[in-house]
Design a protein around this motif. Sequence first.
Motif, mmCIF file in Angstrom:
data_model
loop_
_atom_site.group_PDB
_atom_site.id
_atom_site.type_symbol
_atom_site.label_atom_id
_atom_site.label_comp_id
_atom_site.label_asym_id
_atom_site.label_seq_id
_atom_site.Cartn_x
_atom_site.Cartn_y
_atom_site.Cartn_z
ATOM 1 N N UNK A 86 0.835 -1.199 0.000
ATOM 2 C CA UNK A 86 0.000 0.000 0.000
ATOM 3 C C UNK A 86 0.868 1.248 0.000
ATOM 4 N N UNK A 109 10.459 -1.298 7.453
ATOM 5 C CA UNK A 109 9.309 -1.956 6.817
ATOM 6 C C UNK A 109 9.738 -3.303 6.239
ATOM 7 N N UNK A 123 8.576 -8.085 6.884
ATOM 8 C CA UNK A 123 8.183 -9.061 5.862
ATOM 9 C C UNK A 123 9.098 -10.291 5.862
ATOM 10 N N UNK A 159 12.525 -7.396 -0.505
ATOM 11 C CA UNK A 159 13.503 -7.047 -1.535
ATOM 12 C C UNK A 159 14.735 -6.463 -0.854
ATOM 13 N N UNK A 177 16.509 -1.421 -4.071
ATOM 14 C CA UNK A 177 15.270 -0.661 -4.210
ATOM 15 C C UNK A 177 15.539 0.848 -4.099
ATOM 16 N N UNK A 234 8.323 1.609 0.155
ATOM 17 C CA UNK A 234 7.769 0.899 1.313
ATOM 18 C C UNK A 234 6.644 -0.045 0.891
ATOM 19 N N UNK A 235 5.887 0.365 -0.137
ATOM 20 C CA UNK A 235 4.788 -0.482 -0.612
ATOM 21 C C UNK A 235 5.317 -1.717 -1.341
ATOM 22 N N UNK A 236 6.498 -1.572 -1.957
ATOM 23 C CA UNK A 236 7.039 -2.646 -2.797
ATOM 24 C C UNK A 236 7.921 -3.630 -2.055
ATOM 25 N N UNK A 276 7.936 -5.536 0.442
ATOM 26 C CA UNK A 276 7.501 -6.847 0.924
ATOM 27 C C UNK A 276 7.176 -7.835 -0.185
ATOM 28 N N UNK A 277 7.456 -7.473 -1.435
ATOM 29 C CA UNK A 277 7.186 -8.299 -2.627
ATOM 30 C C UNK A 277 5.720 -8.720 -2.703
ATOM 31 N N UNK A 278 4.821 -7.740 -2.758
ATOM 32 C CA UNK A 278 3.388 -8.049 -2.752
ATOM 33 C C UNK A 278 2.901 -8.635 -4.075
ATOM 34 N N UNK A 279 1.743 -9.315 -4.002
ATOM 35 C CA UNK A 279 1.071 -9.798 -5.217
ATOM 36 C C UNK A 279 0.276 -8.668 -5.852
ATOM 37 N N UNK A 313 9.238 1.959 -13.699
ATOM 38 C CA UNK A 313 9.273 0.984 -12.605
ATOM 39 C C UNK A 313 7.940 0.244 -12.503
ATOM 40 N N UNK A 371 7.227 -3.716 -12.778
ATOM 41 C CA UNK A 371 6.531 -4.443 -11.715
ATOM 42 C C UNK A 371 5.402 -5.287 -12.304
ATOM 43 N N UNK A 402 3.061 -8.555 -10.900
ATOM 44 C CA UNK A 402 2.344 -7.908 -9.806
ATOM 45 C C UNK A 402 1.119 -7.188 -10.381
#
Lengths: 313, 254
Positions: free
Chosen positions: A85, A105, A109, A113, A118, A147-149, A151-154, A176, A180, A185
């Motif tokens: 987020x 952050x 996780x 990353x 990053x 910060x949103x990225x 954690x390697x989110x789906x 970028x 992604x 993602x």
Amino acid sequence: MPAASSPAVVVDGLVMRYGDKVAVDGLSLEVARGSVTAVLGPNGAGKTTTLETCEGYRKPQSGSVRVLGLDPQRDRRDLLPRIGVMLQSGGAWSGVRAREMLDHVARLHAHPLDTGMLSDRLGLDDCGSTPYRRLSGGQQQRLGLAMALVGRPELLFVDEPTAGMDPAARRTTWELLEEIRADGVTVVLTTHHLDEAERLADTVHIIDRGRLIASGTPAELTRGGRSATIRLVVTRPFPDGAPESLRIALGEGTEVRQLDAVSMLISGPADSTTLSTVSRWCEEHDVLPESLSLGQRTLEDVFLELTGRELEP
Amino acid sequence: MSGTFAPSPGAAPLARQVLAQATMETRLLLRNGEQLLLAVVIPVIVLVGGVAAIDRIGLDLPHRPVDALTPGVLALAVMSTAFTSLAIATGFERRYGVIKRLGSSPLPRHGLLLGKVGALVLVELAQLVVLGGVALALGWDPHPSYAGTMAAVVLGTAAFASLGLFVAGVLRAEATLALANLVYLLLTAGGAVVVPAAEYGALGEVAVWLPSGALGEAMRAALLEARVDATALVVLAVWAVAGTVLTARTFRWE
């Protein structure tokens, strides 16, 4: 239901009110997995409220929201590690250093990353030890995206990702976001910049006053509309009465505006007849076109037609 | 899917998240000059200045000045960290959207709370080392009830922390800053933290029911007389329960 093919986000009949002001008014939309979806609309359209409901910050007052097949309220703990987020602003201690915040952050996780990579990709290298309060608006935005990225989110939710960025940083951010998406993602972004939606989005949902007013790919939305714009520039000044005579030649539903002695702007039905009529008129009136260009309908035009208002000031 | 950003989501184990949060909050607190003033500098000044003043005036106390003052100064340190520092830090975390940001991270709300407790414990340990060191250098000779001291510190921290979170959860950051400092000043002066309640006369009757007076009395009983002051501990426990209920009912995360 197979997880891979089910939508990443399903919003169904969402209603959200603040006091007696309706922010979201029966909104329904879907986000396909692996796509970039832009939620486009003016300030106050209900974009952020909708996003925050998907992120589990707000409980739907009516209707439902499913994210990755989960209820963002009830299944909050299962959902949160899987989404990234980016808030519209803030989200860091005022005295924390940029890199320190990102590292923090990352530590929340399981498989973050590399924060050095990053920082480098987002141009945060040279401000890594700067306290958050001294970062520029654009740097704060880029840290927010990092910060949103991290954690390697789906699924990534980004609220106005390039607000406050200079043109170079905007381009870097767009590149970028494209990378992604290519890496698998799903991205949901809100924006009120049409060029951003046109450049990035596979699907655009236009919302206004809390309602969905149009959905589709940028090409679908801009194609087959009511009008096209033709700009005609000639070598010598137009003869007297030229705009009127051209309007008569083109017939009903056409607008002709003379911009200066040698150029005119024609808006009319977007078909080949309009263009050929203009060139025939030039031949008949012994006018030699220097350039004749057909303008694509943009999302800006679409928004204007749908709402009768300009999107950007 | 492969690539740099290929999804691989997951939460770190809760213990690791809590440790990260606790060390982060501790670092930020120790980096902040005003917080450091409150946590260490003021208690040291009260201790050193108080001992010097009692010597000069030649007050006749049942205990040596440093023995009489140190338990109250430690109570003051607990109050400043658990109440004032925590309230101010949390107030500004709400204001800056830190709590909102962490609200969408894998860190659950109870993890955030545990992180705050961890930070409180770390800062209080640092305070104990500094203040205890200064007191020992001044000739402090405690005869402690360890159970009484531990109970007083734990219940005092719980009472003040729950009240600090209550203030931070309902007021704006600036109002929290002002109120937390004001309450700290009032309780330091009139709340029987450093000076025993008996010295206040009639006011002392009231002060022992305040969390400040109860903590001060419990610390003095434990460190001066190796005694567990059950009444004071019950008073602290009641404040802790009241503060927790109030916070749980009113706290707004944004």
